[in-house]
Design an enzyme around this catalytic site. Structure first.
Site, PDB file in Angstrom:
ATOM      1  N   SER A 144       0.846  -1.194   0.000  1.00 48.94           N
ATOM      2  CA  SER A 144       0.000   0.000   0.000  1.00 48.94           C
ATOM      3  C   SER A 144       0.882   1.244   0.000  1.00 48.94           C
ATOM      4  O   SER A 144       1.683   1.416  -0.905  1.00 48.94           O
ATOM      5  CB  SER A 144      -0.956  -0.038   1.199  1.00 48.94           C
ATOM      6  N   THR A 145       0.792   2.090   1.018  1.00 47.15           N
ATOM      7  CA  THR A 145       1.573   3.331   1.047  1.00 47.15           C
ATOM      8  C   THR A 145       3.065   3.031   0.949  1.00 47.15           C
ATOM      9  O   THR A 145       3.597   2.228   1.713  1.00 47.15           O
ATOM     10  CB  THR A 145       1.304   4.103   2.356  1.00 47.15           C
TER      11      THR A 145
ATOM     12  N   HIS B 266      -2.670  -0.940  -3.294  1.00 54.71           N
ATOM     13  CA  HIS B 266      -3.835  -0.073  -3.063  1.00 54.71           C
ATOM     14  C   HIS B 266      -3.681   1.206  -3.884  1.00 54.71           C
ATOM     15  O   HIS B 266      -2.829   2.044  -3.595  1.00 54.71           O
ATOM     16  CB  HIS B 266      -3.957   0.293  -1.584  1.00 54.71           C
TER      17      HIS B 266
ATOM     18  N   MET C 147      -0.149   0.913   5.333  1.00 59.73           N
ATOM     19  CA  MET C 147      -0.880   1.159   6.575  1.00 59.73           C
ATOM     20  C   MET C 147      -1.971   0.099   6.752  1.00 59.73           C
ATOM     21  O   MET C 147      -2.522  -0.391   5.776  1.00 59.73           O
ATOM     22  CB  MET C 147      -1.516   2.555   6.490  1.00 59.73           C
TER      23      MET C 147
ATOM     24  N   ASP D 145      -4.228  -5.176   5.892  1.00 62.11           N
ATOM     25  CA  ASP D 145      -4.652  -5.960   4.728  1.00 62.11           C
ATOM     26  C   ASP D 145      -3.599  -7.020   4.402  1.00 62.11           C
ATOM     27  O   ASP D 145      -2.406  -6.731   4.337  1.00 62.11           O
ATOM     28  CB  ASP D 145      -4.863  -5.030   3.522  1.00 62.11           C
TER      29      ASP D 145
END
Length: 352
Positions: free
Chosen positions: A172-173, A199, A292, A295
């Site tokens: 993600s991030t 993401h 973050m 998931d």
């Protein structure tokens, strides 16, 4: 209090973004700038904690400004992007130059509906302020020593895996830059397909796939519904769609759908990993990297209960955001905790 500099060539957008951020008592907008050149001067004067940076601006655009910022006065930067093809390409490029994250300007002649992304904007600014600059600018002496001698930080006994293998990566991030690090080091004849959930909203994953493909020996592409899977190809879940994999005869076939988001995400790492729990006659190598939240942890537990799997988590010392790897490690099912620079080597080891 997180001190923010807002950079946008539109006075209207500067006002809107300022108002949205200052609705949160934890954030103070300490200044605005109308182009990249102006932003560089204001950063020197004001020393903000976080910069929001428009991509398309006159005199000096966001990409040029970002390069200067990261080279001379590194700050956590969040890009503010349009959803055009060019906007998406530039945003993905910005991630590779060290931007922490991005938000998209909603479509429309004027962006009055920017209020729709207020929560996301505030959340990302607060997260950006908490990230250590050494995670964004990795060229310090300590990091270079790690790069020279990549090493797993924790290794359990290496497993004997089945001949047929699958690699599944969730991030993600900070993910676009991390994916670039990993995929560019994998060989073109990797003995496995690679499935990736990053993401990202719709419109950006195709640009990410195109950029990663240009930097990798592997073929990297955006996944297509009904596609028959091939070894040595990395498939990125399109923004807005879950990526699922299923057996059809002796082949693996991709399935994309818009079933409800899982933990707020679509695509979701958990959804991808849960689909792999139903695949027979394959060993699965899972990799949970920077991001973050949690998931991937639920899907990892499901996989460990049902099939032959090796789990790799990115080490805290290299993860831009340690949330997703930390959550995976807490499940007590992770086999290796590895610095980002050594993840490709770990994948290759298990895919021989």
């Amino acid at each position: 209090m997180v001190r923010v500099l807002v950079v946008d060539d539109s006075a209207f957008m500067r006002k809107i973004i300022t108002d949205l951020l200052q609705a949160d008592q934890r954030i103070q907008v300490i200044g605005t700038a109308r182009n990249g050149q102006d932003a560089l001067e204001k950063i020197q004067q004001l020393e903000p904690d976080v910069v929001t940076l428009d991509v398309e601006m006159p005199i000096m655009n966001g990409i040029e400004a970002l390069k200067e910022i990261m080279q001379h006065s590194p700050k956590p930067v969040i890009m503010v992007s349009s959803t055009t093809k060019e906007g998406a390409e530039n945003t993905v490029l910005a991630m590779s130059y060290g931007a922490v994250d991005f938000i998209t300007k909603p479509s429309g002649a004027i962006s009055l509906d920017l209020h729709k992304v207020q929560d996301e904007l505030i959340e990302k600014v607060l997260l950006a302020a908490s990230i250590k600059l050494t995670k964004l600018v990795p060229h310090n002496k300590r990091e270079l020593e790690i790069v020279k001698k990549p090493r797993p930080l924790e290794i359990k006994a290496q497993k004997k895996l089945l001949y047929k293998k699958i690699v599944a990566i969730g991030t993600s991030t900070g993910g676009p830059k991390a994916l670039q690090q990993v995929l560019s080091k994998l060989p073109e004849d990797l003995n496995a397909p690679v499935f990736i959930v990053q993401h990202m909203p719709a419109g950006f994953t195709k640009s990410l796939a195109t950029r990663l493909n240009s930097l990798s020996k592997l073929t990297v592409k955006e996944a297509e519904d009904g596609e028959v899977v091939k070894r040595g190809v990395a498939y990125i879940a399109p923004g807005g769609y879950h990526l699922k994999i299923r057996n059809v005869g002796t082949s693996l076939v991709l399935q994309l759908d818009q079933s409800p988001p899982e933990n707020g995400h679509r695509p979701s790492v958990d959804t991808m990993l849960t689909s792999l729990a139903n695949i027979s006659n394959y060993s699965i190598v899972t990799v949970i990297m920077t991001g973050m939240g949690s998931d991937g942890s639920k899907g990892l537990l499901k996989l460990k209960d049902t099939t032959d799997v090796v789990a790799i988590a990115e080490a805290e010392e290299s993860a831009v955001v340690f949330g997703m790897p930390r959550s995976a490690i807490k499940t007590n099912t992770v086999d290796e905790v590895v610095h980002l620079d050594a993840i490709a080597a770990s994948i290759e080891k298990y895919c021989q």
